[in-house]
Design a protein around this motif. Structure first.
Motif, PDB file in Angstrom:
ATOM      1  N   ARG A 249       3.239  -1.262  -1.762  1.00 43.44           N
ATOM      2  CA  ARG A 249       3.013   0.166  -1.931  1.00 43.44           C
ATOM      3  C   ARG A 249       3.726   0.920  -0.811  1.00 43.44           C
ATOM      4  O   ARG A 249       3.808   0.432   0.323  1.00 43.44           O
ATOM      5  CB  ARG A 249       1.517   0.466  -1.926  1.00 43.44           C
ATOM      6  N   PRO A 250       4.251   2.106  -1.090  1.00 48.90           N
ATOM      7  CA  PRO A 250       4.964   2.881  -0.060  1.00 48.90           C
ATOM      8  C   PRO A 250       4.084   3.117   1.167  1.00 48.90           C
ATOM      9  O   PRO A 250       2.915   3.480   1.040  1.00 48.90           O
ATOM     10  CB  PRO A 250       5.280   4.204  -0.765  1.00 48.90           C
ATOM     11  N   GLN A 251       4.666   2.874   2.340  1.00 45.89           N
ATOM     12  CA  GLN A 251       3.996   3.114   3.624  1.00 45.89           C
ATOM     13  C   GLN A 251       2.596   2.484   3.680  1.00 45.89           C
ATOM     14  O   GLN A 251       1.692   3.020   4.313  1.00 45.89           O
ATOM     15  CB  GLN A 251       3.895   4.618   3.894  1.00 45.89           C
ATOM     16  N   PHE A 252       2.422   1.336   3.025  1.00 46.01           N
ATOM     17  CA  PHE A 252       1.097   0.709   2.945  1.00 46.01           C
ATOM     18  C   PHE A 252       0.480   0.481   4.313  1.00 46.01           C
ATOM     19  O   PHE A 252      -0.729   0.576   4.491  1.00 46.01           O
ATOM     20  CB  PHE A 252       1.151  -0.603   2.147  1.00 46.01           C
TER      21      PHE A 252
ATOM     22  N   THR B  21      -1.202   3.633   5.371  1.00 45.83           N
ATOM     23  CA  THR B  21      -2.061   4.251   4.366  1.00 45.83           C
ATOM     24  C   THR B  21      -3.353   3.477   4.141  1.00 45.83           C
ATOM     25  O   THR B  21      -4.391   4.061   3.858  1.00 45.83           O
ATOM     26  CB  THR B  21      -1.298   4.356   3.018  1.00 45.83           C
ATOM     27  N   TYR B  22      -3.295   2.165   4.271  1.00 45.48           N
ATOM     28  CA  TYR B  22      -4.432   1.312   3.942  1.00 45.48           C
ATOM     29  C   TYR B  22      -4.891   0.520   5.158  1.00 45.48           C
ATOM     30  O   TYR B  22      -4.108   0.250   6.067  1.00 45.48           O
ATOM     31  CB  TYR B  22      -4.056   0.336   2.816  1.00 45.48           C
ATOM     32  N   THR B  23      -6.151   0.128   5.151  1.00 44.42           N
ATOM     33  CA  THR B  23      -6.660  -0.741   6.209  1.00 44.42           C
ATOM     34  C   THR B  23      -6.189  -2.164   5.926  1.00 44.42           C
ATOM     35  O   THR B  23      -5.779  -2.482   4.813  1.00 44.42           O
ATOM     36  CB  THR B  23      -8.204  -0.720   6.261  1.00 44.42           C
ATOM     37  N   LEU B  24      -6.279  -3.019   6.925  1.00 44.38           N
ATOM     38  CA  LEU B  24      -5.840  -4.404   6.756  1.00 44.38           C
ATOM     39  C   LEU B  24      -6.562  -5.095   5.599  1.00 44.38           C
ATOM     40  O   LEU B  24      -5.950  -5.839   4.850  1.00 44.38           O
ATOM     41  CB  LEU B  24      -6.049  -5.195   8.048  1.00 44.38           C
TER      42      LEU B  24
ATOM     43  N   HIS C  57      -1.786  -9.365  -1.123  1.00 44.77           N
ATOM     44  CA  HIS C  57      -1.192 -10.545  -0.480  1.00 44.77           C
ATOM     45  C   HIS C  57       0.243 -10.280  -0.004  1.00 44.77           C
ATOM     46  O   HIS C  57       0.608 -10.637   1.125  1.00 44.77           O
ATOM     47  CB  HIS C  57      -1.221 -11.738  -1.434  1.00 44.77           C
ATOM     48  N   SER C  58       1.047  -9.676  -0.844  1.00 45.36           N
ATOM     49  CA  SER C  58       2.449  -9.413  -0.474  1.00 45.36           C
ATOM     50  C   SER C  58       2.546  -8.463   0.709  1.00 45.36           C
ATOM     51  O   SER C  58       3.388  -8.641   1.594  1.00 45.36           O
ATOM     52  CB  SER C  58       3.217  -8.853  -1.669  1.00 45.36           C
ATOM     53  N   GLU C  59       1.690  -7.461   0.754  1.00 49.30           N
ATOM     54  CA  GLU C  59       1.692  -6.518   1.880  1.00 49.30           C
ATOM     55  C   GLU C  59       1.254  -7.224   3.155  1.00 49.30           C
ATOM     56  O   GLU C  59       1.857  -7.030   4.222  1.00 49.30           O
ATOM     57  CB  GLU C  59       0.763  -5.341   1.560  1.00 49.30           C
TER      58      GLU C  59
ATOM     59  N   LEU D 145      -1.894  -2.685  14.062  1.00 54.50           N
ATOM     60  CA  LEU D 145      -2.542  -1.870  13.036  1.00 54.50           C
ATOM     61  C   LEU D 145      -4.061  -1.874  13.214  1.00 54.50           C
ATOM     62  O   LEU D 145      -4.708  -0.838  13.066  1.00 54.50           O
ATOM     63  CB  LEU D 145      -2.152  -2.333  11.643  1.00 54.50           C
ATOM     64  N   TYR D 146      -4.617  -3.007  13.570  1.00 57.42           N
ATOM     65  CA  TYR D 146      -6.057  -3.082  13.829  1.00 57.42           C
ATOM     66  C   TYR D 146      -6.442  -2.118  14.958  1.00 57.42           C
ATOM     67  O   TYR D 146      -7.479  -1.459  14.891  1.00 57.42           O
ATOM     68  CB  TYR D 146      -6.470  -4.513  14.191  1.00 57.42           C
ATOM     69  N   LYS D 147      -5.598  -2.022  15.975  1.00 58.95           N
ATOM     70  CA  LYS D 147      -5.872  -1.156  17.126  1.00 58.95           C
ATOM     71  C   LYS D 147      -5.448   0.300  16.898  1.00 58.95           C
ATOM     72  O   LYS D 147      -5.526   1.109  17.802  1.00 58.95           O
ATOM     73  CB  LYS D 147      -5.171  -1.719  18.367  1.00 58.95           C
TER      74      LYS D 147
END
Length: 176
Positions: free
Chosen positions: A25-28, A31-34, A39-41, A120-122
């Motif tokens: 997905r664009p800019q995943f 945009t989304y949490t971990l 799977h691909s992201e 990303l978690y931080k």
């Protein structure tokens, strides 16, 4: 100070019985949490540095400030390329390989500071050289080298290295 040698095994991403081909997905990553990633992201976040596959010394837990990396890599690591020789079937060869999952990231702050999962978690951005940003594998590799990131060409296999030799193999080029 009590030093414990972290498992001589690599950290890996979740093993799946069937490879999944899912759309990124664009800019995943922003945009989304971990735990919302497909799977691909999840796989696309890995920059392939190989640092998680190095043997580490840890003092009292998973604190990023209490870890020392060695230049000794899991037996599956190709130290010339910095890639796992049996990534898809690594659990067969190294059954206790730690699988990196969204719920484990908070306890794995020893991951290198440039690690996308940790960043990303931080709440941090991806490193500017990350393939998801550059969209150019050659540019990413060049920028990673310039940033002193990656184990390719500067690690040795754990095969034949004695535990007693590990303290002499601590490196400072991986920063937790």
């Amino acid at each position: 100070m009590t030093i414990n040698l972290l498992s001589k095994n690599a950290v890996s991403l979740p093993a799946h019985s069937e490879p999944k081909t899912e759309i990124l997905r664009p800019q995943f990553w922003s945009t989304y949490t971990l735990d919302e990633l497909n799977h691909s992201e999840w796989e696309a976040l890995c920059d392939g540095c190989g640092s998680c596959c190095l043997i580490k010394f840890m003092d009292n837990g998973d604190d990023e400030e209490e870890v020392e990396y060695t230049d000794v890599a899991c037996k599956l690591m190709d130290c010339a390329t910095g890639y796992c020789q049996h990534y898809a079937t690594r659990q067969h060869y190294v059954p206790d390989c730690i699988q990196l999952t969204p719920d484990k990231v908070p306890t794995m702050m020893w991951l290198p500071e440039h690690c996308a999962y940790k960043r990303l978690y931080k709440g941090q951005a991806l490193p500017e050289w990350h393939l998801l940003l550059t969209r150019d594998a050659v540019a990413t590799q060049q920028q990673m080298r310039a940033a002193n990131v990656g184990i390719a060409g500067r690690c040795v296999s754990e095969t034949g290295i004695l535990d007693e030799e590990m303290e002499d193999r601590v490196v400072t080029w991986v920063t937790p």
